[in-house]
Structure formats: structure tokens, C-alpha cells
Design an enzyme around this catalytic site. Structure first.
Site, PDB file in Angstrom:
ATOM      1  N   ASP A 257       0.828  -1.191   0.000  1.00 31.47           N
ATOM      2  CA  ASP A 257       0.000   0.000   0.000  1.00 31.47           C
ATOM      3  C   ASP A 257       0.874   1.258   0.000  1.00 31.47           C
ATOM      4  O   ASP A 257       2.027   1.238   0.444  1.00 31.47           O
ATOM      5  CB  ASP A 257      -0.913   0.030   1.237  1.00 31.47           C
ATOM      6  CG  ASP A 257      -1.800  -1.199   1.322  1.00 31.47           C
ATOM      7  OD1 ASP A 257      -2.024  -1.837   0.274  1.00 31.47           O
ATOM      8  OD2 ASP A 257      -2.259  -1.507   2.439  1.00 31.47           O
ATOM      9  N   TYR A 258       0.288   2.357  -0.436  1.00 31.88           N
ATOM     10  CA  TYR A 258       0.998   3.635  -0.513  1.00 31.88           C
ATOM     11  C   TYR A 258       1.632   4.005   0.830  1.00 31.88           C
ATOM     12  O   TYR A 258       2.754   4.498   0.896  1.00 31.88           O
ATOM     13  CB  TYR A 258       0.007   4.710  -0.959  1.00 31.88           C
ATOM     14  CG  TYR A 258       0.603   6.077  -1.226  1.00 31.88           C
ATOM     15  CD1 TYR A 258       1.555   6.255  -2.226  1.00 31.88           C
ATOM     16  CD2 TYR A 258       0.186   7.191  -0.499  1.00 31.88           C
ATOM     17  CE1 TYR A 258       2.084   7.500  -2.488  1.00 31.88           C
ATOM     18  CE2 TYR A 258       0.699   8.447  -0.756  1.00 31.88           C
ATOM     19  CZ  TYR A 258       1.658   8.595  -1.753  1.00 31.88           C
ATOM     20  OH  TYR A 258       2.183   9.833  -2.007  1.00 31.88           O
TER      21      TYR A 258
END
Length: 273
Positions: free
Chosen positions: A138-139
Site C-alpha cells: 500500500d501507498y
């Protein structure tokens, strides 16, 4: 890329036969016309010096396509033949790259981004190879990512059917009840089905915060964050520390390193290659 041992003389054009250890019968491996000497392939794969590789061949520790080879001068095709040392496959094909990368937060798991956000590529320097990231983070999630141009290995590592385990450290809101490991290992009902942890433990507690470690082979989006949020313990920081046999260790954020030949062999074994 692995650093080959160039300390030996390149004698591929010579016709001499290095022969066999005393008392050993000739193996039946058919030489590949125009192939590369086996000990040279091993040395360039990072196994050791050519002399050390010859000793390994003589000791019967090297297989080509499932056949033990004891002939030092055997010629092989590293592009198409499977070579194993002590039962583990080695990365024999020239030009293959295998990297471990510590992804910082706020970095996109992509090789480019039209919106101009920082991506993994921004940290890899100028590389001529086209690399694939194996799976995603994920970011906002940090930690270990693997990158390679070995398409077959990348496909298998990313495919859920091979069930490669991944381990994370998560900072969560606490306190964490004693029954949380059992609940996670039994299975948590999410909107897209039940998710199950392979292992779970509390690493540290401090007031209303806890540091926990969770291992699972699930690959669904935001799976760790969703599992812990569903139990009432939302994640405030998430770091992936392990992918199969590969550990993050002390690799600094934003830095990559070449995997060792042993690590690559362990990855091959993890997905049945």
C-alpha cells in the site's frame, strides 16, 4: 545484479577435457554444442571461484536437468537448463536481476505514475533491465519488496496458489486481548470472505499502543489493515519484514540490495522451481 568472479581465465575456446575425479564413471549428460563450461556458469552465478566450483562438481553436488554431473568440462546451456547445487536451483541464466528493496511510506508500488508521485523506480537508479515488482505494498505501507526480471519466478511468487508467506510488524491501538491470536488464526470475516493469519504475536505493549507481528499468505488488498481493524485494533503503521525466506534485516528505507545466490535458490524452492 550478482557480481561474477572474474578471477579465472576464460578458456571456453579450448578443447581440453578436465576429466573426472579418480575412480568415478563418466556421467551421461550430453554436452550442448557451443555451450558454456559448467564450472564457469557456477562461478558467474556467484557460487565461488572456478576452482571451488570444480571441487563441488567432483563431489557430486551439482545437477543439470536432474542428473548429477561430475565432469569438469561439461558444456551446458544456462538459458534453458536447470542447474542445482546441493539440491537448490541457481540463477544460471545471464542478465537476471533479483533485488530486495525497503519501500518507504508515501511511495507508490509502480514503475511510473502519471500524477507525479514518487514510485519505486525513483529509488532504483538508472537500470537498463525492465524489472517487475512482486506483489504490492500500500501507498502508506513500508518495508520489504522484491523486484526481478525473472518472469517465471515473479509470476509464481505473486500467485496465491503458491501461498508464499509474508510477515508484517504493525503498530495498533490497544490494549490487545489474550484471545486475539486465536481469533486471527481461526479466521476473520471480511466483506470479501474470511481471512486467516498463519501466526500472530504481540511484540511489545505500551499504554494504549501495541506492536504486533502477523504472518499470512493472503494477498488481498489492504488485508492486514482490514483484519486488524475488524478486530477493533486499527493499524497506525505497517512494515513488511519478510517475503517467504527473504528478510528485510537492516536494509535502510529507500535502499535496495542484490539477493544472494542462496536467497534466490530459497525463493525457487519456495515456489517449486
Amino acid at each position: 545484479m550478482r557480481t561474477p568472479d572474474h578471477s579465472f581465465k576464460d578458456d571456453d575456446d579450448e578443447d581440453d577435457d578436465f576429466g573426472y575425479p579418480d575412480g568415478e564413471d563418466r556421467d551421461s549428460l550430453t554436452d550442448v554444442p557451443g555451450g558454456v563450461r559448467l564450472q564457469k556458469v557456477l562461478a558467474e552465478a556467484g557460487i565461488g571461484s572456478r576452482r571451488h566450483c570444480e571441487e563441488m562438481i567432483g563431489a557430486g553436488r551439482v545437477e543439470v536437468d536432474g542428473q548429477t554431473v561430475r565432469r569438469f568440462g561439461a558444456r551446458v546451456d544456462p538459458d534453458h537448463q536447470v542447474i542445482r547445487v546441493d539440491g537448490k536451483r541457481i540463477p544460471a541464466k545471464p542478465g537476471l536481476v533479483y533485488l530486495a528493496f525497503n519501500k518507504p511510506p508515501k511511495v507508490l508500488t509502480a514503475m511510473s505514475d502519471p500524477r507525479g508521485r514518487k514510485t519505486v523506480t525513483d529509488y532504483l537508479g538508472d537500470r537498463s533491465e525492465r524489472l517487475f515488482h512482486i506483489g504490492r505494498l500500500d501507498y502508506d505501507t513500508e518495508g520489504l519488496m522484491l523486484l526481478t526480471n525473472d518472469g517465471e519466478l515473479a509470476h509464481r511468487l505473486a500467485h496465491p496458489s503458491f501461498e508464499v508467506a509474508k510477515t508484517y510488524l504493525a503498530e495498533v491501538t490497544g490494549p490487545v486481548p489474550k484471545d486475539l491470536p486465536r481469533r486471527l488464526q481461526t479466521g476473520i470475516e471480511l466483506d470479501d470472505g474470511v481471512a486467516t493469519a498463519d501466526r500472530f504475536r504481540v511484540v511489545d505493549r505500551s499504554g494504549n499502543r501495541a506492536l504486533v507481528e502477523i504472518t499470512l499468505h493472503e494477498g488481498r488488498k489492504h488485508i492486514v489493515r482490514r483484519m486488524l481493524a475488524a478486530t477493533g485494533h486499527p493499524v497506525t503503521r505497517l512494515v513488511r519484514t519478510d517475503v517467504g525466506p527473504i528478510r528485510l534485516g537492516n536494509l535502510k528505507p529507500g535502499v535496495s540490495r542484490d539477493l544472494t545466490t542462496r536467497e534466490i535458490g530459497e525463493l525457487y524452492a519456495a515456489v517449486g522451481l
